[in-house]
Design a protein around this motif. Structure first.
Motif, mmCIF file in Angstrom:
data_model
loop_
_atom_site.group_PDB
_atom_site.id
_atom_site.type_symbol
_atom_site.label_atom_id
_atom_site.label_comp_id
_atom_site.label_asym_id
_atom_site.label_seq_id
_atom_site.Cartn_x
_atom_site.Cartn_y
_atom_site.Cartn_z
ATOM 1 N N UNK A 1 1.859 9.275 -4.567
ATOM 2 C CA UNK A 1 1.657 8.264 -5.617
ATOM 3 C C UNK A 1 2.736 7.185 -5.601
ATOM 4 N N UNK A 2 3.935 7.535 -5.163
ATOM 5 C CA UNK A 2 5.052 6.579 -5.159
ATOM 6 C C UNK A 2 5.681 6.543 -3.760
ATOM 7 N N UNK A 3 4.859 6.169 -2.826
ATOM 8 C CA UNK A 3 5.226 6.226 -1.402
ATOM 9 C C UNK A 3 6.577 5.585 -1.069
ATOM 10 N N UNK A 4 6.780 4.385 -1.638
ATOM 11 C CA UNK A 4 8.009 3.668 -1.278
ATOM 12 C C UNK A 4 9.182 3.925 -2.201
ATOM 13 N N UNK A 5 8.916 4.607 -3.293
ATOM 14 C CA UNK A 5 9.962 4.822 -4.304
ATOM 15 C C UNK A 5 10.782 6.072 -3.967
ATOM 16 N N UNK A 6 10.073 7.140 -3.570
ATOM 17 C CA UNK A 6 10.747 8.406 -3.271
ATOM 18 C C UNK A 6 10.775 8.671 -1.781
ATOM 19 N N UNK A 7 11.837 9.296 -1.340
ATOM 20 C CA UNK A 7 11.918 9.742 0.045
ATOM 21 C C UNK A 7 12.399 11.184 0.059
ATOM 22 N N UNK A 8 11.815 11.966 0.926
ATOM 23 C CA UNK A 8 12.116 13.393 0.976
ATOM 24 C C UNK A 8 13.308 13.669 1.881
ATOM 25 N N UNK A 9 14.251 14.443 1.389
ATOM 26 C CA UNK A 9 15.374 14.882 2.203
ATOM 27 C C UNK A 9 14.884 16.045 3.079
ATOM 28 N N UNK A 10 14.756 15.801 4.354
ATOM 29 C CA UNK A 10 14.210 16.820 5.264
ATOM 30 C C UNK A 10 15.314 17.820 5.620
ATOM 31 N N UNK B 1 19.592 4.408 -6.221
ATOM 32 C CA UNK B 1 19.036 5.259 -7.265
ATOM 33 C C UNK B 1 19.587 6.680 -7.207
ATOM 34 N N UNK B 2 19.506 7.317 -8.349
ATOM 35 C CA UNK B 2 20.016 8.683 -8.450
ATOM 36 C C UNK B 2 19.073 9.651 -7.732
ATOM 37 N N UNK B 3 19.613 10.557 -6.897
ATOM 38 C CA UNK B 3 18.735 11.536 -6.252
ATOM 39 C C UNK B 3 18.139 12.536 -7.262
ATOM 40 N N UNK B 4 17.172 13.291 -6.782
ATOM 41 C CA UNK B 4 16.506 14.294 -7.617
ATOM 42 C C UNK B 4 16.516 15.625 -6.878
ATOM 43 N N UNK B 5 16.926 16.664 -7.565
ATOM 44 C CA UNK B 5 16.861 18.006 -7.000
ATOM 45 C C UNK B 5 15.722 18.766 -7.662
ATOM 46 N N UNK C 1 19.527 9.087 5.330
ATOM 47 C CA UNK C 1 18.331 8.421 5.870
ATOM 48 C C UNK C 1 17.465 7.882 4.735
ATOM 49 N N UNK C 2 17.378 8.648 3.642
ATOM 50 C CA UNK C 2 16.570 8.215 2.495
ATOM 51 C C UNK C 2 17.301 7.130 1.703
ATOM 52 N N UNK C 3 18.581 7.358 1.477
ATOM 53 C CA UNK C 3 19.347 6.391 0.679
ATOM 54 C C UNK C 3 19.442 5.032 1.377
ATOM 55 N N UNK C 4 19.435 5.050 2.701
ATOM 56 C CA UNK C 4 19.499 3.789 3.456
ATOM 57 C C UNK C 4 18.262 2.930 3.198
ATOM 58 N N UNK D 1 12.391 6.695 -15.870
ATOM 59 C CA UNK D 1 13.477 5.717 -15.953
ATOM 60 C C UNK D 1 13.955 5.317 -14.544
ATOM 61 N N UNK D 2 14.156 6.313 -13.695
ATOM 62 C CA UNK D 2 14.615 6.036 -12.327
ATOM 63 C C UNK D 2 13.542 5.287 -11.534
ATOM 64 N N UNK D 3 12.266 5.644 -11.761
ATOM 65 C CA UNK D 3 11.165 4.958 -11.062
ATOM 66 C C UNK D 3 11.173 3.478 -11.451
#
Ligand code: ADP
Ligand code: 5GP
Length: 213
Positions: free
Chosen positions: A42-51, A19-23, A105-108, A202-204
């Motif tokens: 709300x979307x625990x498994x859909x989004x991951x935070x870039x730390x 999926x496309x990242x979000x800035x 780590x998120x994209x993986x 759309x990405x979700x």
């Protein structure tokens, strides 16, 4: 054309399906973390935070490795010199940066990678092949921003004034046509959150669909 939406790159020269990242950008105090926390909940498994990495001190409640990788300037500079960062910037007297590892780590996990970065970061990410959706979260006014930052009670007076100066610059530079795909004015939090979800719908959906197959 669909390719440009479905291929992101993991910055070692290899194109990665995913999926496309979000800035998320915008002045400090505009409400990025607040919106992000809602989204990640709300979307625990859909989004991951870039730390990100930062040289600033942790605030009460902030967790090392979750909110930031809190490091010294020497440590961070060493990793930058070793080519481990996608972008880095100086903000309000501290260094901040996105490591390649943070995004990978998120994209993986096949999650939508969300980056919370300042406007210098936005400009630098534009030079890479990450191809994210660029969103600017902005306050209704500078006065309201100042009140929110004061009420948050996280900054010294000096730090607060630096952030307000940076905010004015940010709001000015954000006017550049095409810099952001979407600008969200965070007046009413629920309304701003709805706009954020709408932008990412759309990405979700795509990510949810890909989980089914
Ligand atoms: P940022 O991550 O952009 O620096 P925060 O998410 O920390 O900003 O928000 C700054 C402060 O403003 C926080 O104390 C937060 O609770 C508050 N806040 C965020 N959005 C709103 C809003 N729509 N209305 C009122 N206060 C808000
Ligand atoms: P804070 O200290 O309030 O957490 O963050 C201050 C500013 O640094 C915010 O505008 C935030 O978006 C930005 N920031 C956080 N991480 C990064 C990063 O990795 N790179 C860049 N360029 N900015 C960042």
């Amino acid at each position: 054309m669909w390719m440009s939406h479905d291929v992101s790159t993991c910055h070692q020269g290899t194109a990665m399906q995913g999926p496309r990242p979000v800035v998320l950008s915008g002045p400090s105090g505009a409400g990025k973390s607040t919106l992000l926390k809602k989204l990640l909940k709300d979307y625990e498994n859909i989004f991951g935070f870039s730390v990100s990495h930062t040289t600033r001190k942790p605030r009460p409640g902030e967790v090392n490795g979750k909110d930031y990788h809190f490091v010294t300037r020497e440590e961070m500079q060493k990793e930058i010199d070793a080519g481990e960062f996608i972008e880095h910037a100086e903000f309000s007297g501290n260094m901040y940066g996105t490591s390649k590892g943070a995004v990978q780590a998120v994209q993986a996990q096949n999650q939508i990678c969300v980056l919370d970065i300042d406007i210098q970061g936005v400009k630098n990410i534009k030079k890479t092949d990450l191809n994210p959706i660029y969103i600017s979260v902005q306050p209704p006014s500078i006065d309201i921003l100042e009140k929110r930052l004061r009420d948050r009670q996280t900054e010294t007076e000096e730090g607060l004034l630096k952030r307000l100066t940076a905010a004015r610059v940010d709001l000015e530079l954000s006017k550049e046509p095409g810099l952001f795909d979407v600008v969200i004015i965070n007046d009413d939090l629920e309304k701003a959150y709805s706009e954020l979800k709408e932008t990412l719908l759309e990405e979700i959906k795509k990510t949810q669909e890909s989980r089914k197959s």
